[in-house]
Design an enzyme around this catalytic site. Structure first.
Site, PDB file in Angstrom:
ATOM      1  N   LYS A 104      10.485  24.802  -6.360  1.00 19.57           N
ATOM      2  CA  LYS A 104      10.740  25.881  -5.861  1.00 19.57           C
ATOM      3  C   LYS A 104       9.497  26.117  -5.391  1.00 19.57           C
ATOM      4  O   LYS A 104       8.910  26.831  -3.924  1.00 19.57           O
ATOM      5  CB  LYS A 104      10.777  27.299  -7.455  1.00 19.57           C
ATOM      6  CG  LYS A 104      11.557  26.842  -8.021  1.00 19.57           C
ATOM      7  CD  LYS A 104      11.716  27.988  -8.970  1.00 19.57           C
ATOM      8  CE  LYS A 104      13.421  27.902  -9.789  1.00 19.57           C
ATOM      9  NZ  LYS A 104      13.481  28.618 -10.804  1.00 19.57           N
ATOM     10  N   GLY A 130      17.601  13.721 -11.124  1.00 20.58           N
ATOM     11  CA  GLY A 130      16.969  14.514 -10.218  1.00 20.58           C
ATOM     12  C   GLY A 130      18.307  14.724  -8.951  1.00 20.58           C
ATOM     13  O   GLY A 130      19.786  14.649  -9.155  1.00 20.58           O
ATOM     14  N   PRO A 131      17.721  15.443  -8.717  1.00 24.74           N
ATOM     15  CA  PRO A 131      18.837  15.614  -6.931  1.00 24.74           C
ATOM     16  C   PRO A 131      19.509  14.387  -6.813  1.00 24.74           C
ATOM     17  O   PRO A 131      18.267  13.194  -6.031  1.00 24.74           O
ATOM     18  CB  PRO A 131      17.612  16.299  -6.089  1.00 24.74           C
ATOM     19  CG  PRO A 131      16.432  16.444  -5.920  1.00 24.74           C
ATOM     20  CD  PRO A 131      16.463  15.907  -8.139  1.00 24.74           C
ATOM     21  N   PRO A 132      20.390  14.439  -5.706  1.00 26.11           N
ATOM     22  CA  PRO A 132      21.340  13.324  -5.164  1.00 26.11           C
ATOM     23  C   PRO A 132      20.106  13.456  -3.814  1.00 26.11           C
ATOM     24  O   PRO A 132      19.828  13.339  -3.428  1.00 26.11           O
ATOM     25  CB  PRO A 132      22.344  13.977  -4.344  1.00 26.11           C
ATOM     26  CG  PRO A 132      22.759  15.167  -4.725  1.00 26.11           C
ATOM     27  CD  PRO A 132      21.254  15.868  -5.526  1.00 26.11           C
ATOM     28  N   GLY A 133      19.832  11.412  -3.977  1.00 27.34           N
ATOM     29  CA  GLY A 133      19.537  10.694  -2.926  1.00 27.34           C
ATOM     30  C   GLY A 133      17.991  10.738  -2.927  1.00 27.34           C
ATOM     31  O   GLY A 133      17.088  10.658  -1.698  1.00 27.34           O
ATOM     32  N   SER A 182      16.456  32.826 -13.084  1.00 25.48           N
ATOM     33  CA  SER A 182      15.006  33.022 -12.661  1.00 25.48           C
ATOM     34  C   SER A 182      14.427  34.121 -12.143  1.00 25.48           C
ATOM     35  O   SER A 182      13.288  34.357 -11.227  1.00 25.48           O
ATOM     36  CB  SER A 182      14.990  31.827 -12.485  1.00 25.48           C
ATOM     37  OG  SER A 182      15.528  31.903 -11.339  1.00 25.48           O
ATOM     38  N   GLY A 237      16.686   8.209  -4.631  1.00 29.02           N
ATOM     39  CA  GLY A 237      16.400   7.009  -4.858  1.00 29.02           C
ATOM     40  C   GLY A 237      16.337   6.314  -6.213  1.00 29.02           C
ATOM     41  O   GLY A 237      16.018   5.380  -6.731  1.00 29.02           O
ATOM     42  N   LYS A 238      17.664   7.391  -7.005  1.00 27.81           N
ATOM     43  CA  LYS A 238      17.612   6.319  -8.484  1.00 27.81           C
ATOM     44  C   LYS A 238      17.931   5.491  -8.788  1.00 27.81           C
ATOM     45  O   LYS A 238      17.277   4.703  -9.900  1.00 27.81           O
ATOM     46  CB  LYS A 238      18.283   7.710  -8.910  1.00 27.81           C
ATOM     47  CG  LYS A 238      17.605   9.101  -9.648  1.00 27.81           C
ATOM     48  CD  LYS A 238      18.925  10.313 -10.445  1.00 27.81           C
ATOM     49  CE  LYS A 238      19.756  10.310  -9.449  1.00 27.81           C
ATOM     50  NZ  LYS A 238      19.906  11.463  -8.143  1.00 27.81           N
ATOM     51  N   THR A 239      19.520   4.658  -7.711  1.00 20.66           N
ATOM     52  CA  THR A 239      20.413   3.764  -8.121  1.00 20.66           C
ATOM     53  C   THR A 239      19.423   3.077  -7.547  1.00 20.66           C
ATOM     54  O   THR A 239      19.235   1.819  -8.134  1.00 20.66           O
ATOM     55  CB  THR A 239      21.576   4.016  -6.827  1.00 20.66           C
ATOM     56  OG1 THR A 239      22.584   4.917  -7.772  1.00 20.66           O
ATOM     57  CG2 THR A 239      22.307   2.762  -7.241  1.00 20.66           C
TER      58      THR A 239
END
Length: 824
Positions: free
Chosen positions: A757, A391-394, A714, A396-398
């Site tokens: 989107k 997913g996008p940065p920031g 798109s 909370g993946k880590t």
């Protein structure tokens, strides 16, 4: 003088194989000129020589072992004692044929025969004159040939060049004798006193050691003595270079051996002294390693390897270079947590509580972890899953990986893969390399002191590959539950079980991950947060964390919801909350400074305070525009920062039907524009557009913000809507946005990034979103509270899009030349 020199040469270079005194043999240049084609025996018996070339005026002892050669020598010795000595091309051939012999040889006289105890004979040959075979007439019982005699062409006297050549030869042969230990020093004195020039050249050609027999044969075949001398100088220079190199190598080896012997002697003395004092460092290390090993529960093969390597270590010199390398290896073996596991906390309610405390939302990830715990609780054992959070940065993946480790009560490790190019970083280096160490996987397990930690492999989509290898290929074994139970690190050179490790990988994009690697992982998408989610995350996690980091009590400072919403909407534009966290920290630092300076401030921070502290809003909101002109359409785009709305504007002008595309568009987006124009042309009757209008007008499609690269399929429906609007003069309805890929047949295909989107459309004040029917399932997965205020129309064809988006023909306005933004 020449006789004395020759006699000295006989004493230096020649020795009877039986120890007999051969006596003085007179050699002079005239001896080689008394034979002609008529006076030489025809046919001449031919003796094949191996590893030897006989020159005129030279006496050479030859060992004869072949039966036919022995017969030849005996027959010739019984008659005129003359034979033709010719060298073999290949000395390894036992029974040479005519093709295996050179064509030029030397007529030789048999001086004496010595019979050896093994049946072979040694014959002493004196070279007389060179000849060339014209025809081989027999090969049984030995070779015999008709020959043509060759004469040495000596330069006329006096000849300064010839004198210089002879002088150079004498100097060079002196150097050869100097560097050749097998030649006595007296030889140099004898050579320098030879006055017969032809004899000197032939003598050196016959006795000097050359690397190839072919070189000697080349000298023999040269008729002109001056040219033979020049060629001899060339070979002597080459020989001197080789001898110098050999001597240098031998001296270096001798010096190194002397140094090694000295060091060995000193080391033995040190060892003896240490043994007497009872102060041996090796004994202390061995004792320490054995004590650690006694506590290990490692497999039998690891125990055997440890004992084998420890026994090598005991015999090593503490001052040797290999000592520290071996000690480091043994330390790694005893430090690794072989078969050491932590006990998982399988309380599902506790797990749910911890996950909810640490992260807001992320229901799919939390559900997967709870499922894993439930299976372990039921079955008692399960291979750890390989999860990829993308997913996008920031978002909370880590940090989610840390929460999973806390939920399971396992140790936690993190490995950053961003920019990794060397495969050895994963598999480790072989111990033969200087500075070798285990790979990052084994190092992380060693730090965790557990064989079942949770390990985050961060930024797996940014792994590179170059001449040092492909780390993605090495990760295939690590992240495959069927293979990682026998993971082999190059440094350990043993299998290590990784099947109990829970690997969680993170990525921003999945298209850059190796396909085989992607196939081994469970892909879980973590989308961007809406304003409501960011508000809850800020209240529950970010604000308390920053207050604690700055040493401020929650009783002294409080953020109102309106303040947090102000920061979210006016000072951040991202899918995650990383920038939001920084802005909150900036506000807290400002208030902390004011408190430290004794200023009176309010406990509660409002939206007005935010503007004062952070300044004017940094983010310009994208609000859907109500354009009063035709040709302007609102599209929806996905970026790494989340969703966004972008605009497409189209205009026409008198011309010849050219299409111009501007706005820094990529190839895919340009293709979508071309498809859109062709569709409008093909359906001009349906749209009530005169066909000649396309030929008499140029079309210009622009996507503003030209400094930002844009690409993707798109924007197809947005492009075709703008073109249809400008050609028909029908305006686009207000507060409508759309996304979807188009085909030449007029179909609308699904696209990705729907959640981002839709959230962008809601922020921009859009009321109706048009998209493909196949994207309806993506909308249904979004929580209903996030869709409040939005309506959706799902279409299958472009005609449906145009019917929904364009106003009726009778309410159309003029063609538009408006200002707008871009679509992706």
């Amino acid at each position: 003088m020449e006789q004395n020199s020759n006699k000295l040469l006989e004493n230096v270079f020649l020795a009877s194989p039986m120890g007999e005194n051969i006596g003085f043999i007179s050699l002079n240049e005239d001896d080689s000129e008394k034979f002609t084609d008529k006076t030489v025996p025809q046919p001449l018996p031919i003796l094949a020589l191996r590893n030897a070339v006989l020159f005129p005026t030279i006496v050479l002892p030859i060992t004869v072992g072949r039966a036919k050669s022995i017969q030849l020598i005996k027959d010739a010795y019984a008659s005129e004692r003359l034979v033709g000595a010719i060298s073999q091309i290949d000395s390894k051939i036992e029974e040479p044929a005519e093709a295996d012999l050179f064509r030029v040889g030397t007529l030789a006289r048999i001086l004496k025969i010595f019979e050896m105890p093994d049946g072979a004979i040694t014959v002493l040959l004196q070279g007389l004159q060179r000849f060339k075979i014209t025809k081989m007439v027999q090969n049984i019982p030995y070779f015999a040939a008709r020959v043509k005699m060759l004469f040495d062409e000596a330069p006329a006297q006096p000849d300064g060049d010839y004198d210089a050549i002879i002088g150079s030869i004498k100097d060079l042969i002196g150097n050869v004798i100097k560097f050749s230990p097998q030649l006595p020093p007296e030889a140099a004195f004898a050579v320098k006193n030879i006055e017969n020039r032809s004899f000197l050249i032939n003598f050196i050609c016959g006795h000097i050691e050359l690397n190839e027999q072919k070189a000697r044969q080349t000298l023999l075949e040269i008729n002109n003595m001056k040219e033979r001398g020049l060629k001899l100088i060339e070979y002597l220079n080459r020989e001197i270079q080789l001898l110098e190199m050999k001597n240098d190598i031998q001296q270096k080896v001798r010096a190194e051996m002397d140094q090694q012997q000295r060091e060995y002697f000193l080391h033995q003395q040190i060892k003896t002294i240490q043994d007497e004092l009872g102060d041996s460092p090796t004994e202390g290390e061995v004792k320490r390693l054995r004590e650690k090993a006694a506590e290990k529960m490692w497999p039998e093969n690891v125990a055997q390897t440890f004992e084998k390597e420890l026994s090598k270590f005991e015999k090593m010199n503490p001052n040797g270079g290999e000592y520290s390398v071996q000690l480091n290896y043994l330390d790694v073996l005893v430090d690794l947590p072989w078969n050491e596991y932590t006990t998982d906390n399988l309380d599902l309610k506790h797990a749910q509580q911890v996950l909810d405390e640490d992260h807001f939302g992320m229901e799919e990830v939390k559900e997967r972890i709870l499922e894993y715990l439930a299976v372990i609780k039921t079955k008692g054992d399960l291979k750890s899953p390989i999860i990829c959070l993308y997913g996008p940065p920031g978002v909370g993946k880590t940090s989610l990986g840390k929460s999973i480790a806390r939920t399971l009560e396992r140790e936690f490790g993190r490995i950053s893969l961003g920019g990794l190019h060397d495969e050895a970083e994963i598999r480790g280096h072989r111990r033969t390399y200087i500075g070798a160490m285990p790979g990052r996987i084994i190092q992380t397990i060693n730090r965790c002191k557990s064989s079942n930690p949770v390990i985050i492999l961060d930024e797996i989509d940014k792994v590179g590959a170059d001449y040092r290898g492909d780390p993605s290929s090495a990760l295939l074994e690590v992240l495959d539950p069927e293979q990682n139970s026998t993971f082999r690190d190059n440094y350990l050179d043993m299998d290590y079980d990784l099947s109990h490790v829970m690997f969680i990988t993170t990525a921003n994009r999945v298209d850059t991950i190796h396909p085989a690697l992607r196939d081994r992982m469970e892909m879980i998408h973590i989308g961007g947060y809406v304003t409501e989610e960011k508000l809850q995350i800020a209240k529950r996690h970010l604000v308390p964390k920053e207050l604690d980091a700055h040493g401020i009590s929650p009783k002294k400072m409080e953020f109102l919801d309106e303040a947090l919403e102000k920061i979210i909407e006016d000072y951040t534009r991202e899918s995650g909350v990383r920038t939001l966290d920084k802005q909150i920290a900036k506000v807290i630092r400002n208030r902390t400074k004011a408190m430290a300076m004794g200023e009176k401030i309010k406990r509660k921070i409002s939206a007005e305070n935010i503007r004062t502290i952070l300044g004017a809003p940094k983010i310009q909101k994208d609000i859907v525009e109500d354009c009063d002109f035709a040709g302007v359409t609102t599209g929806l785009a996905w970026t790494e920062q989340g969703g966004d709305i972008l605009f497409v504007e189209a205009s026409i002008s008198p011309g010849k039907g050219n299409l111009t595309i501007t706005g820094n568009l990529g190839d895919v987006m340009k293709e979508s524009t071309t498809i859109a124009l062709e569709y409008v042309k093909a359906n001009c009757d349906y749209l009530n557009i005169p066909p000649e209008m396309f030929e008499k007008h140029n079309m210009h499609v622009h996507v503003p913000e030209g400094a930002i690269p844009k690409d993707g399929p798109s924007a197809g429906v947005t492009m075709v809507t703008s073109m249809a609007s400008i050609f028909t003069g029908r305006k686009v309805r207000k507060k409508i946005a759309m996304t979807g890929e188009i085909t030449l047949r007029g179909k609308v295909l699904p696209v990705g990034g729907i959640k981002e989107k839709i959230l962008a459309a809601k922020r921009a004040g859009v009321s109706l979103v048009i998209m493909s029917k196949d994207n309806e399932k993506d909308v249904n997965e979004i929580k209903q509270e996030y869709l409040a205020g939005l309506n959706f129309e799902y279409v299958a064809t472009i005609k449906e899009v145009l019917d929904l988006a364009l106003t009726p023909a009778e309410s159309s306005a003029n063609v538009c030349n408006s200002n707008t933004t871009s679509v992706n």
